[in-house]
Design a protein around this motif. Structure first.
Motif, PDB file in Angstrom:
ATOM      1  N   MET A  60       0.848  -1.166   0.000  1.00  0.00           N
ATOM      2  CA  MET A  60       0.000   0.000   0.000  1.00  0.00           C
ATOM      3  C   MET A  60       0.904   1.243   0.000  1.00  0.00           C
ATOM      4  N   LYS A  61       0.641   2.114  -0.924  1.00  0.00           N
ATOM      5  CA  LYS A  61       1.364   3.375  -0.986  1.00  0.00           C
ATOM      6  C   LYS A  61       0.398   4.499  -0.618  1.00  0.00           C
ATOM      7  N   LEU A  62       0.870   5.413   0.216  1.00  0.00           N
ATOM      8  CA  LEU A  62       0.073   6.544   0.660  1.00  0.00           C
ATOM      9  C   LEU A  62       0.826   7.832   0.367  1.00  0.00           C
ATOM     10  N   ILE A  63       0.086   8.899   0.114  1.00  0.00           N
ATOM     11  CA  ILE A  63       0.688  10.209  -0.124  1.00  0.00           C
ATOM     12  C   ILE A  63       0.086  11.199   0.869  1.00  0.00           C
ATOM     13  N   TYR A  64       0.971  11.948   1.545  1.00  0.00           N
ATOM     14  CA  TYR A  64       0.536  12.979   2.486  1.00  0.00           C
ATOM     15  C   TYR A  64       1.286  14.275   2.205  1.00  0.00           C
ATOM     16  N   PRO A  65       0.614  15.413   2.402  1.00  0.00           N
ATOM     17  CA  PRO A  65       1.335  16.680   2.321  1.00  0.00           C
ATOM     18  C   PRO A  65       2.162  16.882   3.592  1.00  0.00           C
ATOM     19  N   ALA A  66       3.340  17.458   3.431  1.00  0.00           N
ATOM     20  CA  ALA A  66       4.222  17.762   4.552  1.00  0.00           C
ATOM     21  C   ALA A  66       4.624  19.228   4.466  1.00  0.00           C
ATOM     22  N   CYS A  67       4.658  19.904   5.610  1.00  0.00           N
ATOM     23  CA  CYS A  67       5.060  21.305   5.676  1.00  0.00           C
ATOM     24  C   CYS A  67       6.513  21.376   6.126  1.00  0.00           C
ATOM     25  N   SER A 105       5.062  20.126   0.442  1.00  0.00           N
ATOM     26  CA  SER A 105       5.419  19.152  -0.578  1.00  0.00           C
ATOM     27  C   SER A 105       4.755  17.828  -0.218  1.00  0.00           C
ATOM     28  N   LEU A 106       4.579  16.986  -1.205  1.00  0.00           N
ATOM     29  CA  LEU A 106       4.006  15.667  -0.951  1.00  0.00           C
ATOM     30  C   LEU A 106       5.110  14.668  -0.623  1.00  0.00           C
ATOM     31  N   ILE A 107       4.806  13.752   0.300  1.00  0.00           N
ATOM     32  CA  ILE A 107       5.708  12.644   0.593  1.00  0.00           C
ATOM     33  C   ILE A 107       4.973  11.342   0.305  1.00  0.00           C
ATOM     34  N   VAL A 108       5.712  10.339  -0.125  1.00  0.00           N
ATOM     35  CA  VAL A 108       5.134   9.036  -0.470  1.00  0.00           C
ATOM     36  C   VAL A 108       5.573   8.017   0.561  1.00  0.00           C
ATOM     37  N   LEU A 109       4.604   7.288   1.115  1.00  0.00           N
ATOM     38  CA  LEU A 109       4.887   6.241   2.091  1.00  0.00           C
ATOM     39  C   LEU A 109       4.651   4.885   1.443  1.00  0.00           C
ATOM     40  N   ASP A 110       5.641   4.019   1.486  1.00  0.00           N
ATOM     41  CA  ASP A 110       5.504   2.641   1.002  1.00  0.00           C
ATOM     42  C   ASP A 110       5.282   1.769   2.231  1.00  0.00           C
ATOM     43  N   MET A 111       4.037   1.595   2.605  1.00  0.00           N
ATOM     44  CA  MET A 111       3.708   0.932   3.864  1.00  0.00           C
ATOM     45  C   MET A 111       4.034  -0.556   3.854  1.00  0.00           C
ATOM     46  N   ASP A 112       3.970  -1.217   2.705  1.00  0.00           N
ATOM     47  CA  ASP A 112       4.295  -2.639   2.650  1.00  0.00           C
ATOM     48  C   ASP A 112       5.769  -2.856   2.987  1.00  0.00           C
ATOM     49  N   THR A 113       6.641  -2.082   2.386  1.00  0.00           N
ATOM     50  CA  THR A 113       8.073  -2.203   2.648  1.00  0.00           C
ATOM     51  C   THR A 113       8.394  -1.819   4.084  1.00  0.00           C
ATOM     52  N   TYR A 114       7.778  -0.735   4.570  1.00  0.00           N
ATOM     53  CA  TYR A 114       8.042  -0.279   5.941  1.00  0.00           C
ATOM     54  C   TYR A 114       7.552  -1.315   6.959  1.00  0.00           C
ATOM     55  N   ALA A 115       6.375  -1.881   6.733  1.00  0.00           N
ATOM     56  CA  ALA A 115       5.820  -2.881   7.654  1.00  0.00           C
ATOM     57  C   ALA A 115       6.662  -4.152   7.653  1.00  0.00           C
ATOM     58  N   GLU A 116       7.182  -4.504   6.491  1.00  0.00           N
ATOM     59  CA  GLU A 116       8.040  -5.683   6.393  1.00  0.00           C
ATOM     60  C   GLU A 116       9.289  -5.504   7.247  1.00  0.00           C
ATOM     61  N   LYS A 117       9.808  -4.293   7.257  1.00  0.00           N
ATOM     62  CA  LYS A 117      11.041  -4.014   7.989  1.00  0.00           C
ATOM     63  C   LYS A 117      10.793  -3.759   9.478  1.00  0.00           C
TER      64      LYS A 117
END
Length: 103
Positions: free
Chosen positions: A1-8, A79-91
């Protein structure tokens, strides 16, 4: 699952580097000594925040539109940041610990 959030991102004139706030993830704040490190730290902090919720059986918070994000300080940018939750959860899955620190 990939998620995108704005970051300040806010430059720190005194110390150098950038402070980062993820508005859709309450309390998710980090910093980096330069822009590249600030982006890396923002992705890591946001991924840990979201993973904690996922492990508690909650859905990830809905991301705001970048155009709806209001900056707290005039010298910042969004700016937008992309989270790769599958890879992060695996680690880091099942071992994540949310720590809050107030300075």
């Amino acid at each position: 699952m990939k998620l995108i959030y704005p970051a300040c991102f806010y430059p720190d004139e005194e110390l150098g580097g950038y402070g980062v706030v993820i508005p859709d993830l309450p309390g998710c704040v980090t910093q980096g000594d330069d822009l590249a490190e600030a982006i890396y730290m923002a992705v890591d902090a946001a991924s840990g925040w979201v993973l904690s919720d996922l492990e508690d059986g909650k859905k990830p918070p809905k991301a705001s539109k970048i155009s709806d994000v209001e900056l707290e300080y005039d010298d910042g940018f969004v700016s937008l940041i992309v989270l790769d939750m599958d890879t992060y959860a695996e680690k880091y899955g099942k071992r994540s610990v949310r720590k809050n620190l107030t300075i």
